[in-house]
Design a protein around this motif. Structure first.
Motif, PDB file in Angstrom:
ATOM      1  N   LEU A   1      17.121  38.612  25.653  1.00 56.37           N
ATOM      2  CA  LEU A   1      17.980  37.924  26.610  1.00 56.37           C
ATOM      3  C   LEU A   1      19.259  37.516  25.900  1.00 56.37           C
ATOM      4  CD1 LEU A   1      18.428  36.580  29.389  1.00 56.37           C
ATOM      5  CD2 LEU A   1      17.276  34.542  28.466  1.00 56.37           C
ATOM      6  N   ILE A   2      20.384  38.030  26.372  1.00 56.69           N
ATOM      7  CA  ILE A   2      21.681  37.705  25.769  1.00 56.69           C
ATOM      8  C   ILE A   2      22.280  36.463  26.425  1.00 56.69           C
ATOM      9  CG2 ILE A   2      24.019  38.550  25.337  1.00 56.69           C
ATOM     10  CD1 ILE A   2      22.848  41.406  25.461  1.00 56.69           C
ATOM     11  N   GLU A   3      22.174  36.387  27.748  1.00 52.88           N
ATOM     12  CA  GLU A   3      22.720  35.241  28.473  1.00 52.88           C
ATOM     13  C   GLU A   3      22.038  35.133  29.827  1.00 52.88           C
ATOM     14  OE1 GLU A   3      27.041  33.330  29.864  1.00 52.88           O
ATOM     15  OE2 GLU A   3      26.936  35.346  28.987  1.00 52.88           O
ATOM     16  N   GLY A   4      21.876  33.893  30.288  1.00 51.98           N
ATOM     17  CA  GLY A   4      21.239  33.654  31.571  1.00 51.98           C
ATOM     18  C   GLY A   4      19.817  33.143  31.358  1.00 51.98           C
ATOM     19  N   PRO A   5      19.047  33.089  32.424  1.00 49.26           N
ATOM     20  CA  PRO A   5      19.426  33.379  33.799  1.00 49.26           C
ATOM     21  C   PRO A   5      20.271  32.266  34.408  1.00 49.26           C
ATOM     22  CG  PRO A   5      17.168  32.625  33.733  1.00 49.26           C
ATOM     23  CD  PRO A   5      17.618  32.733  32.297  1.00 49.26           C
ATOM     24  N   ALA A   6      21.025  32.650  35.436  1.00 52.14           N
ATOM     25  CA  ALA A   6      21.896  31.704  36.121  1.00 52.14           C
ATOM     26  C   ALA A   6      22.031  32.140  37.572  1.00 52.14           C
ATOM     27  CB  ALA A   6      23.262  31.650  35.437  1.00 52.14           C
ATOM     28  N   VAL A   7      22.631  31.284  38.375  1.00 52.32           N
ATOM     29  CA  VAL A   7      22.882  31.612  39.776  1.00 52.32           C
ATOM     30  C   VAL A   7      24.362  31.373  40.063  1.00 52.32           C
ATOM     31  CG1 VAL A   7      22.164  29.300  40.536  1.00 52.32           C
ATOM     32  CG2 VAL A   7      22.204  31.191  42.177  1.00 52.32           C
ATOM     33  N   ASN A   8      25.011  32.407  40.582  1.00 49.61           N
ATOM     34  CA  ASN A   8      26.446  32.344  40.902  1.00 49.61           C
ATOM     35  C   ASN A   8      26.731  33.318  42.039  1.00 49.61           C
ATOM     36  OD1 ASN A   8      26.408  32.121  37.562  1.00 49.61           O
ATOM     37  ND2 ASN A   8      27.797  30.657  38.529  1.00 49.61           N
ATOM     38  N   THR A   9      27.965  33.370  42.464  1.00 52.36           N
ATOM     39  CA  THR A   9      28.360  34.373  43.445  1.00 52.36           C
ATOM     40  C   THR A   9      28.437  35.744  42.781  1.00 52.36           C
ATOM     41  OG1 THR A   9      30.725  34.136  43.045  1.00 52.36           O
ATOM     42  CG2 THR A   9      29.728  32.670  44.706  1.00 52.36           C
ATOM     43  N   ALA A  10      28.321  36.785  43.594  1.00 50.94           N
ATOM     44  CA  ALA A  10      28.443  38.145  43.067  1.00 50.94           C
ATOM     45  C   ALA A  10      29.817  38.360  42.451  1.00 50.94           C
ATOM     46  CB  ALA A  10      28.190  39.154  44.188  1.00 50.94           C
ATOM     47  N   GLU A  11      30.834  37.780  43.037  1.00 46.61           N
ATOM     48  CA  GLU A  11      32.190  37.936  42.520  1.00 46.61           C
ATOM     49  C   GLU A  11      32.324  37.291  41.140  1.00 46.61           C
ATOM     50  OE1 GLU A  11      31.404  36.947  45.574  1.00 46.61           O
ATOM     51  OE2 GLU A  11      32.070  38.728  46.675  1.00 46.61           O
ATOM     52  N   PHE A  12      31.678  36.151  40.937  1.00 47.47           N
ATOM     53  CA  PHE A  12      31.697  35.502  39.624  1.00 47.47           C
ATOM     54  C   PHE A  12      31.090  36.422  38.567  1.00 47.47           C
ATOM     55  CE2 PHE A  12      29.499  33.252  36.269  1.00 47.47           C
ATOM     56  CZ  PHE A  12      30.425  32.313  35.828  1.00 47.47           C
ATOM     57  N   VAL A  13      29.942  37.010  38.884  1.00 42.00           N
ATOM     58  CA  VAL A  13      29.261  37.885  37.929  1.00 42.00           C
ATOM     59  C   VAL A  13      30.117  39.115  37.643  1.00 42.00           C
ATOM     60  CG1 VAL A  13      27.184  39.248  37.495  1.00 42.00           C
ATOM     61  CG2 VAL A  13      27.011  37.061  38.701  1.00 42.00           C
ATOM     62  N   ALA A  14      30.694  39.695  38.688  1.00 40.89           N
ATOM     63  CA  ALA A  14      31.541  40.879  38.501  1.00 40.89           C
ATOM     64  C   ALA A  14      32.718  40.570  37.586  1.00 40.89           C
ATOM     65  CB  ALA A  14      32.031  41.375  39.858  1.00 40.89           C
ATOM     66  N   ASN A  15      33.361  39.439  37.803  1.00 40.66           N
ATOM     67  CA  ASN A  15      34.515  39.070  36.975  1.00 40.66           C
ATOM     68  C   ASN A  15      34.112  38.740  35.546  1.00 40.66           C
ATOM     69  OD1 ASN A  15      36.393  39.366  39.048  1.00 40.66           O
ATOM     70  ND2 ASN A  15      36.076  37.273  39.794  1.00 40.66           N
ATOM     71  N   LYS A  16      32.964  38.119  35.372  1.00 36.23           N
ATOM     72  CA  LYS A  16      32.502  37.736  34.039  1.00 36.23           C
ATOM     73  C   LYS A  16      32.307  38.946  33.140  1.00 36.23           C
ATOM     74  CE  LYS A  16      28.725  35.283  31.677  1.00 36.23           C
ATOM     75  NZ  LYS A  16      29.625  34.433  30.871  1.00 36.23           N
ATOM     76  N   PHE A  17      31.805  40.033  33.729  1.00 38.57           N
ATOM     77  CA  PHE A  17      31.474  41.216  32.914  1.00 38.57           C
ATOM     78  C   PHE A  17      32.456  42.371  33.123  1.00 38.57           C
ATOM     79  CE2 PHE A  17      27.476  38.886  33.300  1.00 38.57           C
ATOM     80  CZ  PHE A  17      27.061  38.859  31.982  1.00 38.57           C
ATOM     81  N   ARG A  18      33.586  42.093  33.725  1.00 34.69           N
ATOM     82  CA  ARG A  18      34.530  43.157  34.073  1.00 34.69           C
ATOM     83  C   ARG A  18      34.963  43.975  32.866  1.00 34.69           C
ATOM     84  NH1 ARG A  18      36.875  43.757  38.655  1.00 34.69           N
ATOM     85  NH2 ARG A  18      36.533  41.589  39.272  1.00 34.69           N
ATOM     86  N   SER A  19      35.193  43.331  31.732  1.00 37.71           N
ATOM     87  CA  SER A  19      35.711  44.046  30.556  1.00 37.71           C
ATOM     88  C   SER A  19      34.616  44.404  29.554  1.00 37.71           C
ATOM     89  CB  SER A  19      36.772  43.183  29.862  1.00 37.71           C
ATOM     90  OG  SER A  19      36.207  41.959  29.415  1.00 37.71           O
ATOM     91  N   GLN A  20      33.335  44.211  29.920  1.00 33.80           N
ATOM     92  CA  GLN A  20      32.242  44.487  28.988  1.00 33.80           C
ATOM     93  C   GLN A  20      31.535  45.783  29.349  1.00 33.80           C
ATOM     94  OE1 GLN A  20      29.727  41.154  27.875  1.00 33.80           O
ATOM     95  NE2 GLN A  20      31.144  39.709  28.844  1.00 33.80           N
ATOM     96  N   ASP A  21      30.980  46.412  28.337  1.00 32.38           N
ATOM     97  CA  ASP A  21      30.297  47.692  28.527  1.00 32.38           C
ATOM     98  C   ASP A  21      28.843  47.434  28.919  1.00 32.38           C
ATOM     99  OD1 ASP A  21      29.626  50.343  28.597  1.00 32.38           O
ATOM    100  OD2 ASP A  21      29.459  50.570  26.414  1.00 32.38           O
ATOM    101  N   VAL A  22      28.649  47.073  30.176  1.00 29.19           N
ATOM    102  CA  VAL A  22      27.309  46.794  30.690  1.00 29.19           C
ATOM    103  C   VAL A  22      27.136  47.532  32.016  1.00 29.19           C
ATOM    104  CG1 VAL A  22      27.253  44.502  29.629  1.00 29.19           C
ATOM    105  CG2 VAL A  22      28.012  44.750  32.010  1.00 29.19           C
TER     106      VAL A  22
END
Length: 224
Positions: free
Chosen positions: A141-162
Motif C-alpha cells: 500500500l503506497i497511499e490510502g485508503p481514502a474517500v474523495n470525489t472522482a475528480e480529486f483522484v484523477a487530478n491527484k494522479f494526473r502526472s503519475q505513471d499509474v
C-alpha cells in the motif's frame, strides 16, 4: 489447509480455499447480500465437499475483507466472520478489500506496475488506494485508503505513471478512464495475501471496519 474467506464490500462473496481447490459463491446485489450471507457460506462449504455447517469443518482460519465500504453490508460480513471464528475456535484475520482487488489487477499487469483501485462510495464519491506488487502474492500500500470525489483522484494522479482500476472507474468513466472495471471481488485472493504476510512474520490482521466516514443514517437530535 482450509481457509474460509468472506467479503461484503461490493455485494457478497464467499470462498473456501484448500490445497487442491477453490470454491466460491456470490451475491452481486448490495440490497440482498446481508440476508444471503449465511446461505452463501453454507453453499461454498458444500460445493467444496464439506458439511454445510462451518462447525463441522476443520477450518484453519477465517479471512474477512475490512472495506472500505458502506456501513450495513460491511458490518454483516465482519460480524459473520467473527461468529464463525468464535464457534470454530480459529483466528479471524482481516485484509483490506481494496488490497484484494489490487492483487487481482496486478496479477495481470507488469511486475513494476502501480495501480489506483477505485470503488463507488456513493454520494458522488469514490474509495481509493494506491498500490504496487509485493512479490507474486501480496501488495504494498503506497497511499490510502481514502474517500474523495472522482475528480480529486484523477487530478491527484494526473502526472503519475499509474493505472486506474475498479468499479469506481465504471461509475465515473470521464474522470477515471480504465479498461479494468470488473467490480467482482475474488475473495480467494485474500488467502494468498494473508498467508504471504504470515510467512513474512506479520502478526497484526485487524478486523475493524474501514468506513472512512460516518453512516448514512444518524440518530436524530433529542427534542427539547
Amino acid at each position: 489447509m482450509i481457509d474460509l474467506c468472506i467479503d461484503t464490500s461490493v455485494g457478497a462473496t464467499v470462498a473456501v480455499v484448500t490445497e487442491d481447490q477453490i470454491t466460491s459463491t456470490t451475491e452481486p446485489s448490495s440490497r440482498a447480500h446481508a440476508e444471503r450471507l449465511s446461505a452463501l457460506v453454507a453453499d461454498a462449504l458444500e460445493e467444496a465437499g464439506f458439511s454445510r455447517a462451518s462447525k463441522d469443518v476443520d477450518l484453519d482460519q477465517v479471512i474477512v475483507g475490512t472495506g472500505p465500504a458502506p456501513f450495513t453490508g460491511l458490518r454483516a460480513g465482519l460480524v459473520t466472520a467473527r461468529v464463525i471464528g468464535r464457534v470454530n475456535g480459529v483466528p479471524v484475520r482481516g485484509v483490506g478489500s481494496l488490497d484484494i482487488l489490487a492483487r487481482g489487477y496486478l496479477d495481470e499487469m507488469p511486475s513494476d506496475a502501480e495501480v489506483v483501485v477505485v470503488t463507488d462510495a456513493r454520494r458522488k464519491e469514490v474509495y481509493w488506494a494506491h498500490y504496487r506488487a509485493r512479490g507474486p502474492r501480496d501488495v504494498e500500500l503506497i497511499e490510502g485508503p481514502a474517500v474523495n470525489t472522482a475528480e480529486f483522484v484523477a487530478n491527484k494522479f494526473r502526472s503519475q505513471d499509474v493505472e486506474f482500476a475498479g468499479p469506481g472507474c465504471a461509475a465515473y468513466p470521464d474522470a477515471l478512464p480504465s479498461s479494468r472495471v470488473d467490480g467482482d471481488v475474488d475473495v480467494a485472493i485474500a488467502s494468498r495475501i494473508v498467508r504471504a504476510r504470515l510467512e513474512a512474520g506479520e502478526e497484526n490482521f485487524p478486523t475493524e471496519p474501514q468506513y472512512l466516514r460516518r453512516p448514512d443514517i444518524h440518530p436524530g437530535k433529542k427534542q427539547q
